[in-house]
Design an enzyme around this catalytic site. Sequence first.
Site, PDB file in Angstrom:
ATOM      1  N   LYS A 113       2.186  -3.168  -2.942  1.00  0.00           N
ATOM      2  CA  LYS A 113       3.021  -3.160  -4.286  1.00  0.00           C
ATOM      3  C   LYS A 113       3.125  -5.048  -5.192  1.00  0.00           C
ATOM      4  O   LYS A 113       3.136  -5.180  -6.383  1.00  0.00           O
ATOM      5  CB  LYS A 113       4.569  -3.096  -4.179  1.00  0.00           C
ATOM      6  CG  LYS A 113       5.339  -1.736  -3.983  1.00  0.00           C
ATOM      7  CD  LYS A 113       4.627  -0.426  -4.420  1.00  0.00           C
ATOM      8  CE  LYS A 113       5.893   0.819  -4.461  1.00  0.00           C
ATOM      9  NZ  LYS A 113       5.233   1.350  -2.549  1.00  0.00           N
TER      10      LYS A 113
HETATM   11  C1  LIG Z   1       4.863   2.573  -2.235  1.00  0.00           C
HETATM   12  C2  LIG Z   1       4.714   2.853  -1.381  1.00  0.00           C
HETATM   13  C3  LIG Z   1       3.504   4.078  -0.952  1.00  0.00           C
HETATM   14  C4  LIG Z   1       3.590   5.352  -2.243  1.00  0.00           C
HETATM   15  O1  LIG Z   1       2.789   4.854  -3.434  1.00  0.00           O
HETATM   16  P1  LIG Z   1       3.194   5.304  -5.159  1.00  0.00           P
HETATM   17  O2  LIG Z   1       2.800   4.571  -5.811  1.00  0.00           O
HETATM   18  O3  LIG Z   1       4.421   6.030  -5.098  1.00  0.00           O
HETATM   19  O4  LIG Z   1       2.888   6.639  -4.475  1.00  0.00           O
HETATM   20  C5  LIG Z   1       3.154   3.921  -0.089  1.00  0.00           C
HETATM   21  N1  LIG Z   1       2.697   2.914   1.582  1.00  0.00           N
HETATM   22  C6  LIG Z   1       3.904   2.169   1.292  1.00  0.00           C
HETATM   23  C7  LIG Z   1       3.598   0.627   1.981  1.00  0.00           C
HETATM   24  C8  LIG Z   1       4.586   1.717  -0.022  1.00  0.00           C
HETATM   25  O5  LIG Z   1       4.618   0.271  -0.257  1.00  0.00           O
END
Ligand SMILES: *Cc1c(COP(=O)(O)O)cnc(C)c1O
Length: 498
Positions: A113
């Site tokens: 993120k």
């Molecule tokens: C948010 C997240 C995901 C999923 O990503 P999306 O964009 O919501 O599909 C997968 N792995 C981790 C570690 C995340 O923080």
Amino acid sequence: MYYKSTRDSSLRMESAAAISRGISEDGGLFVPESIPQMTMEELKALSDMTYAQRAAAVFAKYLTDFTEAELVYCTESAYSEKSFETANIAEIAHLFDGTYMLELWHGPTCAFKDMALQILPYFLTTSVKKLNMDSKIVILVATSGDTGKAALEGFKDVPGTQIMVFYPEEGVSDMQKRQMVTQEGENVTVCAVKGNFDDCQSGVKMIFTDNDVISTLEQGGMRFSSANSINWGRLVPQVVYYVSSYVTMASQGEIEWGETINVVVPTGNFGNILAAYYAKMMGVPIGKLICASNVNKVLTDFIRTGVYDRNRDFYATCSPSMDILISSNLERLLYLLSGEDDAQIREWFGALAAEGKYEVSDAIKESMSQLFYGGYCDDAATKETIRSIYETYGYTCDTHTAVAVKVYQDYKAETGDTTKTLIASTASPYKFSSSVLSALDSERVSEDEYAMVDELAKLSGIAVPTALSELKTKERRFHGSIDKNDMKQFVLGELGLA
Ligand SMILES: *Cc1c(COP(=O)(O)O)cnc(C)c1O
């Protein structure tokens, strides 16, 4: 480049307006009017550039109302060694023959993120400045664990912004919770909600589109925006790392220029995999998009049957950031695949809100199954994969990444497809120490989180990220926990508008 709402194609605005609003007032998501193209020559030209420079080149095609100087300011501020532990920003590890890990977790909160949330505050404040708006931006975030912390780190003490994060009380890992409740900054609030992630997300969406709340904020000189992946400013930075990693792989000779690669993404809200789809549509030679889920496999079922049905049990798994039954960004994909049919989108997403279910046409089912492969695995298989990858290749991965590896192995066994493959590795294993350790050696699991971090360091040989080790002694600042129906009052209270 103009942006349109998925629920009303006649709404049209430039990127600064779309980013500062976050979500369209009709409840739709903003999408670019067309997908810009990158030729192989343009891709090759990125070879000798830094990550920040590559990002600026991609953004120049999407955020055409930003000046070059503004893009340079945003990208150089976000993607530097001040916030990332590696100069490359994202790293690519060669796991085994033809399979590569795209490590997206070298940022300040150790999950992918950061790739978007380090730059979003710069996009937002630049957008607001460009539009001559003087209202304060209020960011509401619903988080399944990782977004919340990444948004807090991105927005803390950014002038002209205030941020509030809601997380499901029982739905995040101990480390994720500790990261959030110890957050520093004058403009931040963190609060637990008695419910799951979907409750948090629905609550936030409802507040965003509540006209009474919006006008109360307006009178107080404030306006909402969103740091969730419904905001285009969150999604477009994710396109960059697919473009950039292709360039890196080709320029290092791992693949030929023009050679097709598959991409595997552990998926929740469908944001990260949608970014890979955009990269493909821009001209990056990407073949299959492999969508990996845990047992909350609403997307696997959708890709296989064309029926999206959230009426099912919700499971708390060891990959909590994927414990999601409403994948918001699917709306953008369906808008594109339906030929921008906003009436159709209103119908489907109206049905999703009312009955929790919709079914797409045969034509869309067909294009979905050509573009995507959907698969899932349970916690036992996730942990088994963590162990076998560790034992066979000496590589330690987190639970979310392990779901992707397992689904990729299933895909390969089922199809025999040996195309070189890039797996999105979305979190540092230290973020989920307890689950990863229990997979590697259950006898080392204990009540003490930091004892587990130390044990994991011994096994993996990976340095503990400073961002996590320094939390050990940080004081807890936030203790609140509220009912999901009280979120609106809570927000108004925190803003001094109740
Ligand atoms: C948010 C997240 C995901 C999923 O990503 P999306 O964009 O919501 O599909 C997968 N792995 C981790 C570690 C995340 O923080």
